[in-house]
Design a protein around this motif. Structure first.
Motif, PDB file in Angstrom:
ATOM      1  N   LYS A   5       0.843  -1.185   0.000  1.00 40.63           N
ATOM      2  CA  LYS A   5       0.000   0.000   0.000  1.00 40.63           C
ATOM      3  C   LYS A   5       0.887   1.247   0.000  1.00 40.63           C
ATOM      4  O   LYS A   5       2.088   1.185   0.228  1.00 40.63           O
ATOM      5  CB  LYS A   5      -0.899   0.014   1.244  1.00 40.63           C
ATOM      6  N   ASN A   6       0.279   2.409  -0.237  1.00 39.64           N
ATOM      7  CA  ASN A   6       1.007   3.662  -0.129  1.00 39.64           C
ATOM      8  C   ASN A   6       1.486   3.854   1.309  1.00 39.64           C
ATOM      9  O   ASN A   6       0.773   3.555   2.264  1.00 39.64           O
ATOM     10  CB  ASN A   6       0.118   4.843  -0.538  1.00 39.64           C
ATOM     11  N   LEU A   7       2.687   4.355   1.457  1.00 40.20           N
ATOM     12  CA  LEU A   7       3.283   4.465   2.782  1.00 40.20           C
ATOM     13  C   LEU A   7       2.756   5.684   3.534  1.00 40.20           C
ATOM     14  O   LEU A   7       2.466   6.720   2.964  1.00 40.20           O
ATOM     15  CB  LEU A   7       4.812   4.571   2.643  1.00 40.20           C
ATOM     16  N   ALA A   8       2.630   5.525   4.846  1.00 35.45           N
ATOM     17  CA  ALA A   8       2.191   6.634   5.681  1.00 35.45           C
ATOM     18  C   ALA A   8       3.306   7.681   5.773  1.00 35.45           C
ATOM     19  O   ALA A   8       4.482   7.377   5.598  1.00 35.45           O
ATOM     20  CB  ALA A   8       1.814   6.128   7.071  1.00 35.45           C
ATOM     21  N   SER A 177       8.034  -3.697  15.200  1.00 37.24           N
ATOM     22  CA  SER A 177       6.619  -4.052  15.344  1.00 37.24           C
ATOM     23  C   SER A 177       5.992  -4.560  14.053  1.00 37.24           C
ATOM     24  O   SER A 177       4.948  -5.217  14.097  1.00 37.24           O
ATOM     25  CB  SER A 177       5.819  -2.846  15.846  1.00 37.24           C
ATOM     26  N   SER A 178       6.600  -4.256  12.902  1.00 38.92           N
ATOM     27  CA  SER A 178       6.029  -4.683  11.616  1.00 38.92           C
ATOM     28  C   SER A 178       7.143  -4.965  10.622  1.00 38.92           C
ATOM     29  O   SER A 178       8.147  -4.248  10.572  1.00 38.92           O
ATOM     30  CB  SER A 178       5.109  -3.603  11.044  1.00 38.92           C
ATOM     31  N   GLY A 179       6.949  -5.999   9.822  1.00 39.35           N
ATOM     32  CA  GLY A 179       7.947  -6.296   8.807  1.00 39.35           C
ATOM     33  C   GLY A 179       7.640  -7.552   8.022  1.00 39.35           C
ATOM     34  O   GLY A 179       6.644  -8.245   8.279  1.00 39.35           O
ATOM     35  N   VAL A 180       8.512  -7.824   7.068  1.00 39.68           N
ATOM     36  CA  VAL A 180       8.400  -9.008   6.234  1.00 39.68           C
ATOM     37  C   VAL A 180       9.793  -9.585   6.032  1.00 39.68           C
ATOM     38  O   VAL A 180      10.742  -8.843   5.755  1.00 39.68           O
ATOM     39  CB  VAL A 180       7.795  -8.684   4.847  1.00 39.68           C
ATOM     40  N   ILE A 181       9.920 -10.896   6.184  1.00 39.69           N
ATOM     41  CA  ILE A 181      11.148 -11.589   5.807  1.00 39.69           C
ATOM     42  C   ILE A 181      10.821 -12.412   4.572  1.00 39.69           C
ATOM     43  O   ILE A 181       9.915 -13.244   4.587  1.00 39.69           O
ATOM     44  CB  ILE A 181      11.665 -12.502   6.937  1.00 39.69           C
ATOM     45  N   ASN A 182      11.546 -12.153   3.499  1.00 36.97           N
ATOM     46  CA  ASN A 182      11.337 -12.833   2.223  1.00 36.97           C
ATOM     47  C   ASN A 182      12.501 -13.771   1.989  1.00 36.97           C
ATOM     48  O   ASN A 182      13.646 -13.337   1.848  1.00 36.97           O
ATOM     49  CB  ASN A 182      11.236 -11.787   1.106  1.00 36.97           C
ATOM     50  N   ILE A 183      12.216 -15.076   1.950  1.00 38.29           N
ATOM     51  CA  ILE A 183      13.252 -16.088   1.736  1.00 38.29           C
ATOM     52  C   ILE A 183      13.070 -16.662   0.344  1.00 38.29           C
ATOM     53  O   ILE A 183      12.304 -17.610   0.133  1.00 38.29           O
ATOM     54  CB  ILE A 183      13.203 -17.217   2.782  1.00 38.29           C
ATOM     55  N   TRP A 190       4.704  -9.935   9.985  1.00 35.85           N
ATOM     56  CA  TRP A 190       4.100  -9.600  11.275  1.00 35.85           C
ATOM     57  C   TRP A 190       3.740  -8.122  11.270  1.00 35.85           C
ATOM     58  O   TRP A 190       4.302  -7.326  10.511  1.00 35.85           O
ATOM     59  CB  TRP A 190       5.029  -9.946  12.433  1.00 35.85           C
ATOM     60  N   GLY A 191       2.763  -7.783  12.100  1.00 35.33           N
ATOM     61  CA  GLY A 191       2.336  -6.394  12.172  1.00 35.33           C
ATOM     62  C   GLY A 191       1.559  -5.963  10.936  1.00 35.33           C
ATOM     63  O   GLY A 191       0.958  -6.789  10.238  1.00 35.33           O
ATOM     64  N   LEU A 192       1.592  -4.657  10.656  1.00 31.62           N
ATOM     65  CA  LEU A 192       0.814  -4.077   9.563  1.00 31.62           C
ATOM     66  C   LEU A 192       1.693  -3.197   8.681  1.00 31.62           C
ATOM     67  O   LEU A 192       2.804  -2.802   9.066  1.00 31.62           O
ATOM     68  CB  LEU A 192      -0.332  -3.229  10.125  1.00 31.62           C
ATOM     69  N   GLN A 193       1.180  -2.863   7.514  1.00 34.49           N
ATOM     70  CA  GLN A 193       1.865  -1.938   6.623  1.00 34.49           C
ATOM     71  C   GLN A 193       1.849  -0.530   7.240  1.00 34.49           C
ATOM     72  O   GLN A 193       1.082  -0.254   8.178  1.00 34.49           O
ATOM     73  CB  GLN A 193       1.183  -1.925   5.259  1.00 34.49           C
ATOM     74  N   PRO A 194       2.676   0.373   6.725  1.00 36.64           N
ATOM     75  CA  PRO A 194       2.748   1.730   7.295  1.00 36.64           C
ATOM     76  C   PRO A 194       1.415   2.463   7.350  1.00 36.64           C
ATOM     77  O   PRO A 194       1.202   3.304   8.236  1.00 36.64           O
ATOM     78  CB  PRO A 194       3.729   2.448   6.360  1.00 36.64           C
ATOM     79  N   ASP A 195       0.494   2.141   6.420  1.00 35.79           N
ATOM     80  CA  ASP A 195      -0.803   2.829   6.433  1.00 35.79           C
ATOM     81  C   ASP A 195      -1.824   2.131   7.330  1.00 35.79           C
ATOM     82  O   ASP A 195      -2.992   2.513   7.372  1.00 35.79           O
ATOM     83  CB  ASP A 195      -1.355   2.957   5.009  1.00 35.79           C
ATOM     84  N   GLY A 196      -1.384   1.101   8.056  1.00 39.19           N
ATOM     85  CA  GLY A 196      -2.267   0.399   8.977  1.00 39.19           C
ATOM     86  C   GLY A 196      -3.034  -0.753   8.385  1.00 39.19           C
ATOM     87  O   GLY A 196      -3.795  -1.431   9.081  1.00 39.19           O
ATOM     88  N   SER A 197      -2.850  -1.016   7.098  1.00 36.83           N
ATOM     89  CA  SER A 197      -3.545  -2.136   6.457  1.00 36.83           C
ATOM     90  C   SER A 197      -2.733  -3.417   6.583  1.00 36.83           C
ATOM     91  O   SER A 197      -1.533  -3.394   6.899  1.00 36.83           O
ATOM     92  CB  SER A 197      -3.798  -1.826   4.980  1.00 36.83           C
ATOM     93  N   ALA A 198      -3.394  -4.532   6.324  1.00 38.10           N
ATOM     94  CA  ALA A 198      -2.729  -5.834   6.454  1.00 38.10           C
ATOM     95  C   ALA A 198      -1.736  -6.044   5.321  1.00 38.10           C
ATOM     96  O   ALA A 198      -1.873  -5.489   4.225  1.00 38.10           O
ATOM     97  CB  ALA A 198      -3.777  -6.943   6.445  1.00 38.10           C
ATOM     98  N   TRP A 199      -0.717  -6.852   5.606  1.00 38.76           N
ATOM     99  CA  TRP A 199       0.167  -7.302   4.527  1.00 38.76           C
ATOM    100  C   TRP A 199      -0.648  -8.206   3.605  1.00 38.76           C
ATOM    101  O   TRP A 199      -1.450  -9.021   4.064  1.00 38.76           O
ATOM    102  CB  TRP A 199       1.363  -8.070   5.083  1.00 38.76           C
ATOM    103  N   VAL A 216      -4.677 -11.994  -1.085  1.00 40.71           N
ATOM    104  CA  VAL A 216      -4.888 -12.722   0.163  1.00 40.71           C
ATOM    105  C   VAL A 216      -4.141 -12.005   1.280  1.00 40.71           C
ATOM    106  O   VAL A 216      -2.949 -11.701   1.142  1.00 40.71           O
ATOM    107  CB  VAL A 216      -4.390 -14.181   0.054  1.00 40.71           C
ATOM    108  N   GLU A 217      -4.819 -11.728   2.379  1.00 42.60           N
ATOM    109  CA  GLU A 217      -4.174 -11.099   3.529  1.00 42.60           C
ATOM    110  C   GLU A 217      -3.320 -12.126   4.271  1.00 42.60           C
ATOM    111  O   GLU A 217      -3.767 -13.235   4.543  1.00 42.60           O
ATOM    112  CB  GLU A 217      -5.224 -10.504   4.474  1.00 42.60           C
ATOM    113  N   ILE A 218      -2.081 -11.718   4.592  1.00 44.52           N
ATOM    114  CA  ILE A 218      -1.153 -12.664   5.221  1.00 44.52           C
ATOM    115  C   ILE A 218      -0.460 -12.082   6.450  1.00 44.52           C
ATOM    116  O   ILE A 218       0.589 -12.578   6.861  1.00 44.52           O
ATOM    117  CB  ILE A 218      -0.089 -13.132   4.214  1.00 44.52           C
ATOM    118  N   SER A 219      -1.014 -11.018   7.048  1.00 48.63           N
ATOM    119  CA  SER A 219      -0.383 -10.451   8.239  1.00 48.63           C
ATOM    120  C   SER A 219      -0.268 -11.488   9.346  1.00 48.63           C
ATOM    121  O   SER A 219      -1.219 -12.235   9.614  1.00 48.63           O
ATOM    122  CB  SER A 219      -1.178  -9.243   8.742  1.00 48.63           C
TER     123      SER A 219
END
Length: 306
Positions: A5-8, A177-183, A190-199, A216-219
Motif C-alpha cells: 500500500k502507499n506508505l504513511a 513491530s512490523s515487517g516481512v522476511i522474504n526467503i 508480522w504487524g501491519l503496513q505503514p498505512d495500517g492495512s494488512a500485509w 490474500v491477507e497474510i499479516s
C-alpha cells in the motif's frame, strides 16, 4: 508477490538483502529510522547464522552429526532447541503419513555398489527400518536415538523456515513491530503496513506471474510456495502403473503461522495430491493452501476465500 500500500507519512519500509544458508533473505522493516533498522537486521542475521551452525550437517560438532554417528549404537543427549525441532518434525511426519520425513537410509556397504540388484521386498524392508518411526526420543533424558545403523536424519527441509521464524522473534524482541522476511519468494510477516492495512499477497500462477487472480491477507502468517519443475517445464507426469499422463499439482502455497510449518507441508502436498492434501489441510487449524494443477485450475482449502 508482496502487494504494498502507499506508505504513511514519515514512515517507510527499510529493506536489506543478505545471502544466508545458501539463499537470499530480504528483510523489509517498517520504520522511520534506517540506521536503527540496519542494526536490528544485523541481529536477525546473527540469529540465522547461529541456526545454520546448529543444524548443519557440515558442522562436525553439531548435534545432528553426533546423532547420525551414533545411529544404532547409543542415544545422544542434545540441546533443548534441537530436541524440540526433531520432535515437531516427527509430529509432521505422523500428520502426513510419512510423506514428510527427516530420516533416510544409507547403503549398508559400498563393497558391491553398482553390481547388486536390490529386490522389491528387501527395499521395502530397508525403507521401513529407516523412516521416522525408528527415531526414538526420550523426553526425560532429552536424547535422540536412531534405531537402525544405516539411518541418518537431516533437518534441511525445516532449517530455513525455522531460521526465519527465529529471526522474526529476534526482530520483535528488539522492537520491530512490523515487517516481512522474504526467503527467495517465501514470506513471513508480522504487524501491519505503514498505512495500517494488512500485509497482502497477490496470488498468481507461478508461470504467469503478471496474471493476478486474487489478493490474500497474510499479516502475522507465513506463505511458502513450491512448484513442480516437471510441469513448469511442460513435462507430463506419468502414472507408474498405467503409463498414461495424470493430472497433478503444478504449484502449491501453504499459509500458516510459521515458516517452519508452511515449508514442511509443501512437499507432502505434491505427494498426496490435491484431493487428499486439501482433505488433510481442512482438518487442521490455522493452516490453509492454494493449489494450481496442470490444467491451470485453482483449488483452495476452506480457510481461503478468493
Amino acid at each position: 508477490m508482496l502487494a504494498l500500500k502507499n506508505l504513511a507519512e514519515n514512515t517507510t519500509i527499510f529493506s536489506r538483502s543478505v545471502r544466508l544458508m545458501g539463499t537470499e533473505f530480504n528483510f523489509d522493516l517498517v520504520t522511520d529510522n534506517a540506521v536503527w533498522a540496519l542494526q536490528r537486521i544485523e541481529s536477525a542475521v546473527n540469529e540465522i547464522n547461529r541456526i545454520e551452525k546448529l543444524l548443519s550437517t557440515f558442522n562436525e560438532e553439531s548435534s545432528i552429526n553426533l546423532i547420525n554417528r551414533n545411529a544404532g549404537i547409543a542415544p545422544v543427549k542434545v540441546d533443548a532447541e534441537t530436541f524440540k525441532l526433531i520432535d515437531r518434525a516427527i509430529q509432521i511426519s505422523a500428520l502426513t503419513y510419512g510423506s514428510f520425513d527427516i530420516a533416510y537410509g544409507i547403503p549398508a556397504s559400498k563393497e558391491h555398489e553398482g553390481t547388486v540388484v536390490i529386490k522389491t521386498r528387501t527395499l521395502k524392508k530397508k525403507i521401513s527400518l529407516t523412516n521416522y518411526t525408528n527415531i526414538d526420543l526420550d523426553q526425560a533424558k532429552q536424547t535422540v536415538f536412531l534405531k537402525n545403523t544405516n539411518m541418518r536424519i537431516s533437518l534441511s527441509a525445516l532449517a530455513r523456515g525455522y531460521a526465519a521464524d527465529k529471526a522474526k522473534v529476534t526482530l520483535q524482541m528488539e522492537g520491530v513491530s512490523s515487517g516481512v522476511i522474504n526467503i527467495a519468494g517465501d514470506l513471513l510477516t508480522w504487524g501491519l503496513q505503514p498505512d495500517g492495512s494488512a500485509w497482502t499477497i497477490a496470488a498468481a500462477d507461478s508461470t504467469k506471474a503478471n496474471e493476478i487472480y486474487s489478493h490474500v491477507e497474510i499479516s502475522n502468517m507465513a506463505v511458502v510456495t513450491s512448484v513442480n519443475p516437471d510441469l513448469v517445464a511442460n513435462r507430463a507426469v506419468i502414472n507408474a502403473e498405467s503409463g498414461f499422463p495424470v493430472s497433478a499439482i503444478k504449484s502449491i502455497s501453504i499459509i500458516s503461522p510459521t515458516a517452519e510449518l508452511s515449508g514442511a507441508m509443501t512437499g507432502p502436498m505434491f505427494g498426496m495430491g490435491i484431493n487428499t492434501g486439501l482433505y488433510l489441510v481442512n482438518k487442521l487449524n490455522q493452516i490453509a493452501c492454494i493449489a494450481v494443477d496442470d490444467h491451470e485450475r485453482v483449488y483452495t482449502s476452506k480457510h481461503i476465500k478468493l
